[in-house]
Motif scaffolding. Structure first.
Motif, short mmCIF file in Angstrom:
data_model
loop_
_atom_site.label_atom_id
_atom_site.label_comp_id
_atom_site.label_asym_id
_atom_site.label_seq_id
_atom_site.Cartn_x
_atom_site.Cartn_y
_atom_site.Cartn_z
N ALA A 144 0.86 -1.18 0.00
CA ALA A 144 0.00 0.00 0.00
C ALA A 144 0.90 1.23 0.00
O ALA A 144 1.83 1.32 0.80
N VAL A 145 0.63 2.16 -0.91
CA VAL A 145 1.39 3.42 -1.00
C VAL A 145 0.38 4.55 -0.91
O VAL A 145 -0.40 4.78 -1.82
N ARG A 146 0.40 5.27 0.23
CA ARG A 146 -0.65 6.25 0.49
C ARG A 146 -0.13 7.39 1.37
O ARG A 146 0.94 7.28 1.97
N ASP A 147 -0.95 8.42 1.48
CA ASP A 147 -0.62 9.54 2.36
C ASP A 147 -1.51 9.54 3.60
O ASP A 147 -1.57 10.54 4.32
N GLN A 158 7.07 2.38 6.30
CA GLN A 158 8.15 3.33 6.11
C GLN A 158 7.64 4.58 5.41
O GLN A 158 6.92 4.50 4.41
N VAL A 159 8.01 5.74 5.95
CA VAL A 159 7.71 7.00 5.30
C VAL A 159 8.67 7.18 4.13
O VAL A 159 9.88 7.06 4.29
N LEU A 160 8.12 7.48 2.96
CA LEU A 160 8.92 7.62 1.75
C LEU A 160 9.21 9.07 1.40
O LEU A 160 10.28 9.38 0.88
N LEU A 161 8.26 9.95 1.64
CA LEU A 161 8.40 11.33 1.19
C LEU A 161 7.47 12.22 1.99
O LEU A 161 6.33 11.85 2.27
N ARG A 162 7.98 13.38 2.36
CA ARG A 162 7.15 14.38 3.03
C ARG A 162 6.79 15.44 2.00
O ARG A 162 7.64 16.20 1.55
N SER A 257 2.49 13.12 4.54
CA SER A 257 3.63 12.20 4.39
C SER A 257 3.17 10.97 3.62
O SER A 257 2.18 10.32 3.99
N TRP A 258 3.89 10.65 2.55
CA TRP A 258 3.61 9.46 1.76
C TRP A 258 4.44 8.30 2.32
O TRP A 258 5.64 8.45 2.56
N ALA A 259 3.78 7.17 2.51
CA ALA A 259 4.46 6.02 3.11
C ALA A 259 3.99 4.75 2.43
O ALA A 259 3.05 4.75 1.65
N TRP A 260 4.69 3.66 2.74
CA TRP A 260 4.22 2.36 2.25
C TRP A 260 4.07 1.38 3.38
O TRP A 260 4.72 1.47 4.43
N LEU A 261 3.17 0.45 3.17
CA LEU A 261 3.00 -0.74 3.98
C LEU A 261 3.27 -1.93 3.08
O LEU A 261 2.69 -2.03 2.00
N ILE A 262 4.15 -2.82 3.51
CA ILE A 262 4.45 -4.03 2.75
C ILE A 262 4.10 -5.23 3.61
O ILE A 262 4.62 -5.36 4.73
N HIS A 263 3.20 -6.07 3.13
CA HIS A 263 2.83 -7.24 3.90
C HIS A 263 4.02 -8.17 4.04
O HIS A 263 4.79 -8.36 3.09
#
Length: 289
Positions: A144-147, A158-162, A257-263
């Motif tokens: 999941a890649v979301r803000d 993990q936060v990828l980008l602010r 903040s854009w972040a991802w969740l990886i199962h």
């Protein structure tokens, strides 16, 4: 709900015989004997306790009940066939399911999917967009890649980008007096109250105007010249480069903040690693990282 259902084979035999007007032709189509078709239809008539066909020698025709059941049966079999074909998407061995917001998918990811496909033709990407954050424990999602996400169990976070925000509008609106420009309002950080607190600069924003819950639609509206908006630097990069948006101030303020969740079941997959590496590089190129 019925406690007992007629056999599916009997319904298939009935549908074929009714559609073709012949037990013999139905048997040929289904690769059965004519006696097998006759037996299926007799069992179905026994279950329904009424005849479905008028029989006269070798010719058959539907009764009123038969006509009624034919419509229902054809609809049922068609829906079942569509549902079964749809299951094929779950059998793709190289499928990667990525969840994101509609705005990120439309304004950032979609323009770059061609590059992703060229670099990773082996990955069958399934882009699954939702307005609300997914439950990674109960839904079949690899990344999941979301803000709007936070850490979840069974996932790495993990936060990828602010992101940064700035006021902008279509260039043609710059020909109008600031007071005459409509104002577009969004939710969360996209609300003008956030700009007032963080930047304190008056760019002609008004308290009334059009309101949007989707930042992607807010950006679309700004690009179409409907008014001034506080937009995401990340999502608006393509629009500004294409001349559809003109910043109204040099100031940039804090955004989401854009972040991802990886199962965890997907972390070690080469498909996941390939997408994550590409995503990091693409985000870095467009943020100057």
């Amino acid at each position: 709900m019925l406690k007992h259902w007629p056999p599916l084979n009997a319904l298939r035999g009935f549908e074929a015989a009714a559609r073709l007007g012949s037990f013999h032709k139905a048997a040929e189509e289904l690769h059965l004997t004519q006696s097998a078709i006759s037996q299926q239809i007799r069992s179905l008539e026994g279950y329904l306790e009424q005849p479905l066909f008028h029989r006269s020698g070798r010719s058959v025709s539907l009764t009123d009940a038969g006509y009624d059941l034919l419509s229902t049966t054809q609809s049922l079999l068609q829906q079942l066939a569509v549902g079964i074909r749809r299951l094929e998407q779950y059998r793709k061995p190289n499928q990667l399911v990525v969840n994101t917001t509609p705005a990120f998918a439309r304004h950032w990811l979609l323009p770059r999917l061609g590059d992703f496909q060229r670099r990773h033709p082996e990955i069958d990407l399934w882009l699954f967009t939702t307005d609300e954050p997914p439950d990674m424990a109960s839904q079949t999602i690899d990344i999941a890649v979301r803000d709007d996400i936070a850490a979840q169990a069974e996932c790495s976070f993990q936060v990828l980008l602010r992101d940064r925000l700035y006021p902008a509008c279509h260039p043609r609106l710059l020909e109008m007096p600031a007071a005459a420009r409509n104002t577009l309002h969004g939710e969360r950080e996209m609300d003008w109250s956030h700009w007032a607190v963080e930047a304190g600069i008056d760019v002609g924003q008004q308290g009334h105007g059009l309101n949007f819950s989707d930042p992607g639609l807010l950006l679309d509206a700004a690009c179409q010249g409907l008014g001034i908006a506080l937009v995401s630097q990340l999502l608006a990069e393509q629009a500004q480069a294409g001349g559809l948006l003109q910043p109204l101030a040099e100031q940039r303020v804090r955004g989401p903040s854009w972040a991802w969740l990886i199962h965890r079941d997907s972390e070690s997959s080469p498909l996941t690693r390939g997408f994550c590496t590409w995503l990091r590089n693409a985000l870095g190129e467009n943020t100057g990282a």
